[in-house]
Design an enzyme around this catalytic site. Structure first.
Site, mmCIF file in Angstrom:
data_model
loop_
_atom_site.group_PDB
_atom_site.id
_atom_site.type_symbol
_atom_site.label_atom_id
_atom_site.label_comp_id
_atom_site.label_asym_id
_atom_site.label_seq_id
_atom_site.Cartn_x
_atom_site.Cartn_y
_atom_site.Cartn_z
ATOM 1 N N GLU A 131 0.962 -1.154 -0.203
ATOM 2 C CA GLU A 131 0.001 -0.104 0.046
ATOM 3 C C GLU A 131 0.838 1.289 -0.026
ATOM 4 O O GLU A 131 0.389 2.315 -0.867
ATOM 5 C CB GLU A 131 -0.889 -0.021 1.265
ATOM 6 N N CYS A 186 -17.939 -0.904 -18.045
ATOM 7 C CA CYS A 186 -17.990 -0.723 -16.545
ATOM 8 C C CYS A 186 -19.399 -1.391 -16.210
ATOM 9 O O CYS A 186 -20.591 -1.267 -16.816
ATOM 10 C CB CYS A 186 -18.488 0.954 -16.226
ATOM 11 N N CYS A 197 -12.687 3.235 -14.604
ATOM 12 C CA CYS A 197 -13.408 4.578 -14.221
ATOM 13 C C CYS A 197 -12.183 5.466 -13.896
ATOM 14 O O CYS A 197 -11.822 6.257 -12.864
ATOM 15 C CB CYS A 197 -14.092 4.627 -13.064
ATOM 16 N N GLN A 251 1.882 6.478 -4.881
ATOM 17 C CA GLN A 251 2.200 7.148 -5.647
ATOM 18 C C GLN A 251 3.078 6.499 -6.872
ATOM 19 O O GLN A 251 4.031 7.322 -7.340
ATOM 20 C CB GLN A 251 3.035 8.275 -4.981
ATOM 21 N N TYR A 276 -6.494 5.953 4.787
ATOM 22 C CA TYR A 276 -6.727 5.247 3.709
ATOM 23 C C TYR A 276 -5.943 3.722 3.913
ATOM 24 O O TYR A 276 -6.265 2.804 3.736
ATOM 25 C CB TYR A 276 -6.122 5.830 2.329
ATOM 26 N N LEU A 297 11.861 4.623 -6.642
ATOM 27 C CA LEU A 297 10.376 4.968 -6.016
ATOM 28 C C LEU A 297 10.026 6.386 -5.792
ATOM 29 O O LEU A 297 9.109 6.687 -6.158
ATOM 30 C CB LEU A 297 10.105 4.074 -5.146
#
Length: 350
Positions: free
Chosen positions: A43, A208, A198, A48, A126, A86
Site C-alpha cells: 500500500e 463498466c 473509471c 504514488q 486510507y 520509487l
C-alpha cells in the site's frame, strides 16, 4: 447539483461490483496473502507509483525485508537504498520508523485495530482502512482517489473532494454499498474499477459493470465529476550545488532529517570562493516536487590538487566516492540523473 444517491439500491450496486471483481480482478502477488506486513508495504509503495512500475520494487523490498523484525533491525541507509527509484523517500523513512513502533509498542505484532494501525508513522486513514479490511475483515472503506472518482460519478455527487470532510463523507457512502464480510474484496474491487475502467481521463464507461447505475454516465456528465475546487499552488525554490571532482572521485554528504529529501545524499552546497576558477561547466536543472518547483543551479568543479580535495572533504563532513560506489547510496532524483548523464557521456567520449 443535489446527489440522487437516495434512489440507488446501494447493496445491489455493491454486489454487482463484487461479481465483476471476481472475474476481472487483477492478478497481483500481494493479493495472494493477507499478511498485514506485506499489505502495508504494498500500500505504501503503490500510493504514488503505478502497479507495473512498482512490482519489482515490491518484490525486492519484501525479499530483503520479509518481516517487521528484519525491517526494524536494518540501517536507515539500506532501507533507502532498497527504495531507490520509487521517489518520495519520506515513505521509506516512515516505514522504518513504524517498524520500530510495532516492535516497541505492539510487541512485534502488527496491530489489528484500525485506530492502532492509524498510530503508526506514515499511515493515514486510507492505508489503515485498507490493511484492517483486507487483513482482518474490518468494515472500513479504503477511500482514495479511485473511490472519490467512482462514487462521485456513480451518484452524480458534487461533494468537493478537496473538502477536509471528504474522506468521512465518501466512507459513509461506500459503507452503504459494502456487502457484509466482504470489506477487503470490496475495497480492492473499487481500486481496480477506478484504475482500469473509471479512469480520470477517457474512462471506459461502455465496459463498466455499473454503467446502468451510474447517474453521471446516464446524464452524459462524467467529465463533471469528481468536483475539486481547492488547488495548492506550488512554490518556487532555488537550490545551488557543486559537483566537486578530483581524479574520478567526487564529494557527497547525507542530508539531515528535515525539509526535503530527508537522509538522501547530496553534493556540496557551498564551496570556497576561489574554487570558481575550477568550474568547467554550469547548468540549470528544473525539477517538480508535489508542492514545489525547483530550479537547481549545478556547477561542475574539477580540482587539480588532491590535498585541497581531501582537506575540504574531511573538514566539512563529506565522503569521497566513485561513480560505482554511488550506486550504493540514495540521491534525490535530479542529482541521480546528473550523475548518470555525466558518467554515461564521459564513457562515450573515451
Amino acid at each position: 447539483m443535489k446527489t440522487k444517491k437516495q434512489n440507488a439500491d446501494f447493496l445491489h450496486v455493491g454486489r454487482k461490483l463484487l461479481d465483476w471483481y471476481k472475474i476481472h480482478g487483477r492478478e497481483l502477488p500481494f493479493r495472494k496473502t493477507n499478511d498485514p506486513y506485506k499489505i502495508w508495504i504494498c500500500e505504501i509503495i503503490f500510493q504514488q507509483t503505478r502497479i507495473e512500475q512498482g512490482l519489482n520494487h515490491y518484490r525486492n523490498f519484501i525479499e530483503r525485508f520479509p518481516d517487521v523484525q528484519t525491517l526494524a533491525e536494518a540501517e536507515t541507509d539500506e532501507v533507502l537504498l532498497y527504495w531507490k527509484g520509487l521517489g518520495y523517500y519520506s515513505r521509506a523513512l516512515n516505514l522504518h520508523k513504524a517498524s520500530l513502533q510495532i516492535i516497541n509498542d505492539f510487541n512485534g505484532v502488527f496491530p489489528v485495530d484500525y485506530d492502532h494501525i492509524l498510530q503508526l508513522k506514515g499511515i493515514g486513514k486510507y492505508t489503515a482502512a485498507a490493511i484492517s479490511s483486507i487483513c482482518f475483515g474490518k468494515k472500513n472503506a479504503a477511500v482514495d482517489g479511485n473511490f472519490y472518482r467512482v462514487l462521485s460519478r456513480l451518484f452524480a455527487d458534487d461533494f468537493d473532494i478537496s473538502n477536509s470532510k471528504a474522506f468521512d463523507y465518501f466512507s459513509e457512502l461506500a459503507l452503504k454499498m459494502m456487502p457484509e464480510n466482504e470489506a477487503g474484496h470490496f475495497n480492492e474491487a473499487m481500486m481496480d474499477l477506478g484504475s482500469e475502467i473509471c479512469k480520470p481521463k477517457n474512462p471506459k464507461c461502455e465496459s463498466c459493470p455499473l454503467n446502468k447505475d451510474c447517474i453521471a454516465f446516464n446524464l452524459g456528465k462524467i467529465s463533471g465529476f469528481p468536483v475539486k475546487t481547492k488547488k495548492v499552488k506550488p512554490t518556487d525554490l532555488d537550490l545551488y550545488y557543486s559537483f566537486v571532482e578530483y581524479n574520478g572521485q567526487f564529494l557527497v554528504r547525507q542530508r539531515k532529517d528535515d525539509f526535503i529529501w530527508k537522509k538522501l545524499f547530496e553534493f556540496p552546497v557551498e564551496i570556497p570562493a576561489d574554487w570558481q576558477l575550477f568550474v568547467v561547466k554550469q547548468k540549470t536543472i528544473a525539477h517538480k516536487l508535489t508542492h514545489k518547483n525547483l530550479s537547481i543551479q549545478m556547477s561542475h568543479v574539477v580540482l587539480e590538487s588532491q590535498d585541497i580535495f581531501t582537506e575540504f572533504a574531511h573538514g566539512n563532513g563529506f565522503s569521497i566516492i566513485t561513480y560505482e560506489e554511488s550506486h550504493q547510496k540514495s540521491f534525490p532524483k535530479p542529482l541521480e540523473n546528473y550523475l548518470k548523464d555525466y558518467y554515461e557521456n564521459k564513457s562515450l567520449m573515451r
